[in-house]
Design an enzyme around this catalytic site. Sequence first.
Site, PDB file in Angstrom:
ATOM      1  N   TYR A 234       0.823  -1.207   0.000  1.00 48.13           N
ATOM      2  CA  TYR A 234       0.000   0.000   0.000  1.00 48.13           C
ATOM      3  C   TYR A 234       0.852   1.250   0.000  1.00 48.13           C
ATOM      4  O   TYR A 234       2.072   1.181   0.200  1.00 48.13           O
ATOM      5  CB  TYR A 234      -0.970  -0.014   1.191  1.00 48.13           C
ATOM      6  CG  TYR A 234      -0.351   0.330   2.534  1.00 48.13           C
ATOM      7  CD1 TYR A 234       0.490  -0.562   3.202  1.00 48.13           C
ATOM      8  CD2 TYR A 234      -0.601   1.557   3.142  1.00 48.13           C
ATOM      9  CE1 TYR A 234       1.043  -0.242   4.436  1.00 48.13           C
ATOM     10  CE2 TYR A 234      -0.052   1.885   4.385  1.00 48.13           C
ATOM     11  CZ  TYR A 234       0.769   0.978   5.012  1.00 48.13           C
ATOM     12  OH  TYR A 234       1.324   1.300   6.227  1.00 48.13           O
TER      13      TYR A 234
ATOM     14  N   ARG B  75       8.270   4.127  -4.657  1.00 50.69           N
ATOM     15  CA  ARG B  75       8.342   3.099  -3.594  1.00 50.69           C
ATOM     16  C   ARG B  75       7.344   1.978  -3.865  1.00 50.69           C
ATOM     17  O   ARG B  75       7.637   0.801  -3.613  1.00 50.69           O
ATOM     18  CB  ARG B  75       8.082   3.728  -2.223  1.00 50.69           C
ATOM     19  CG  ARG B  75       8.282   2.715  -1.095  1.00 50.69           C
ATOM     20  CD  ARG B  75       8.218   3.355   0.277  1.00 50.69           C
ATOM     21  NE  ARG B  75       6.934   3.964   0.527  1.00 50.69           N
ATOM     22  CZ  ARG B  75       6.679   4.795   1.523  1.00 50.69           C
ATOM     23  NH1 ARG B  75       7.638   5.126   2.367  1.00 50.69           N
ATOM     24  NH2 ARG B  75       5.478   5.314   1.683  1.00 50.69           N
TER      25      ARG B  75
ATOM     26  N   ARG C 221      -8.237 -20.729  -1.799  1.00 52.25           N
ATOM     27  CA  ARG C 221      -7.108 -20.430  -0.907  1.00 52.25           C
ATOM     28  C   ARG C 221      -5.963 -21.385  -1.193  1.00 52.25           C
ATOM     29  O   ARG C 221      -6.153 -22.600  -1.240  1.00 52.25           O
ATOM     30  CB  ARG C 221      -7.545 -20.572   0.551  1.00 52.25           C
ATOM     31  CG  ARG C 221      -6.417 -20.284   1.544  1.00 52.25           C
ATOM     32  CD  ARG C 221      -6.933 -20.287   2.980  1.00 52.25           C
ATOM     33  NE  ARG C 221      -5.876 -19.935   3.924  1.00 52.25           N
ATOM     34  CZ  ARG C 221      -5.104 -20.817   4.562  1.00 52.25           C
ATOM     35  NH1 ARG C 221      -5.261 -22.125   4.353  1.00 52.25           N
ATOM     36  NH2 ARG C 221      -4.167 -20.415   5.391  1.00 52.25           N
TER      37      ARG C 221
ATOM     38  N   GLU D  78      11.818   2.297  14.340  1.00 53.34           N
ATOM     39  CA  GLU D  78      10.969   3.408  13.872  1.00 53.34           C
ATOM     40  C   GLU D  78       9.701   3.424  14.713  1.00 53.34           C
ATOM     41  O   GLU D  78       9.539   2.616  15.623  1.00 53.34           O
ATOM     42  CB  GLU D  78      10.645   3.247  12.378  1.00 53.34           C
ATOM     43  CG  GLU D  78       9.955   1.933  12.052  1.00 53.34           C
ATOM     44  CD  GLU D  78       9.823   1.657  10.556  1.00 53.34           C
ATOM     45  OE1 GLU D  78       9.728   2.610   9.757  1.00 53.34           O
ATOM     46  OE2 GLU D  78       9.791   0.467  10.191  1.00 53.34           O
TER      47      GLU D  78
HETATM   48  N1  PDD Z   1       2.811   5.043   7.338  1.00 51.90           N
HETATM   49  N2  PDD Z   1       7.481   3.735   8.901  1.00 51.90           N
HETATM   50  C1  PDD Z   1       6.341   3.016   8.882  1.00 51.90           C
HETATM   51  C2  PDD Z   1       6.316   1.711   9.569  1.00 51.90           C
HETATM   52  C3  PDD Z   1       5.200   3.523   8.224  1.00 51.90           C
HETATM   53  O1  PDD Z   1       4.072   2.811   8.199  1.00 51.90           O
HETATM   54  C4  PDD Z   1       5.269   4.801   7.605  1.00 51.90           C
HETATM   55  C5  PDD Z   1       4.091   5.387   6.871  1.00 51.90           C
HETATM   56  C6  PDD Z   1       6.488   5.522   7.669  1.00 51.90           C
HETATM   57  C7  PDD Z   1       6.650   6.868   7.032  1.00 51.90           C
HETATM   58  O2  PDD Z   1       6.693   6.761   5.624  1.00 51.90           O
HETATM   59  P1  PDD Z   1       6.197   7.958   4.687  1.00 51.90           P
HETATM   60  O3  PDD Z   1       6.974   9.153   5.102  1.00 51.90           O
HETATM   61  O4  PDD Z   1       6.543   7.512   3.318  1.00 51.90           O
HETATM   62  O5  PDD Z   1       4.726   8.125   4.926  1.00 51.90           O
HETATM   63  C8  PDD Z   1       7.567   4.939   8.319  1.00 51.90           C
HETATM   64  C9  PDD Z   1       1.647   5.507   6.628  1.00 51.90           C
HETATM   65  C10 PDD Z   1       1.470   6.972   6.671  1.00 51.90           C
HETATM   66  C11 PDD Z   1       0.423   4.740   7.137  1.00 51.90           C
HETATM   67  O6  PDD Z   1       0.566   3.548   7.339  1.00 51.90           O
HETATM   68  O7  PDD Z   1      -0.662   5.321   7.289  1.00 51.90           O
END
Ligand code: PDD
Length: 287
Positions: A33, A52, A101, A183
């Site tokens: 996604y 990405r 499945r 993170e």
């Molecule tokens: N999440 N790390 C994780 C695990 C994430 O799910 C996300 C983004 C990021 C930041 O990536 P970016 O700057 O490309 O949004 C880092 C999105 C926003 C979500 O799951 O809603």
Amino acid sequence: MSRTVYVNGEYLPEEDAKISIFDRGFLMADGVYEVTSVLDGKLIAFDGHAARLTRSLSELDMAAPVDMDELLAIHRELVKRNDIVDGLIYLQVTRGSPGDRDFVFPDPATTPSTLVLFTQSKPGLADNPAAKIGMSVISIEDLRWGRRDIKTVQLLYPSMGKMMAQKAGAGDAWLVEDGVVTEGTSNNAYIVKNGKIITRHLSNDILHGITRAAVLRYAKEAQMEVEERAFSIAEAQDADEAFVTSASAFVMPVVEIDGVKLGDGKPGKVALRLREIYLDESRKAAI
Ligand code: PDD
């Protein structure tokens, strides 16, 4: 009011949008996604998200359902049809529905991938009052799989992390592995010490945030010092400030980690400055 959503080539009212119960996204979390923000009706960092997505698909041997020009056109059409001024566009590609499945991947020639997009309207997204107060985080063990660089829809553990944070009265959780922070549950994590911005280096251990790439670029352009390396919770608690970045939160200050306030417990100068630069530059480059 019902949204118009996109499913496999069609724009439909959300209540009419249907996916097979055999879809591998549903049965196996076999999907990827992207979340792209919209400010003033324009897409923020679309090219980064498209790049990405292409990489996530290729790492999982999944065919791209449409080319990136068409994907841009779909994003714009959804913004238009749903009158989105500020908000988010969620996009999901799964390995499709083979009609039963099976752990084995279906043949892409007979099972096309599923493509779904929908919008989330968030008026005033960039003026989130939380940015003025900052957020508290707790630390939890990182129990996710080893390919966090691929943006898969396996979001159970991040959801559990958010619930643990909510239960503890915090805004989010930072994930810790081998004594260091990877993170946040849905964002990249940073600390600032003596003016230097420290954030984990890129690897398969974290998602390569599109916001992260832009923020680090702007920080360097503004002559701020950046160090890409892992840090512990103890180091973070001793930092002058902290923040997270994501497509939906932009740059969000963190003011408390596991109950320990950072500095005076208010959003830090570096985080607020980066938020301002990021929003200004992103609006200028929006398409
Ligand atoms: N999440 N790390 C994780 C695990 C994430 O799910 C996300 C983004 C990021 C930041 O990536 P970016 O700057 O490309 O949004 C880092 C999105 C926003 C979500 O799951 O809603």
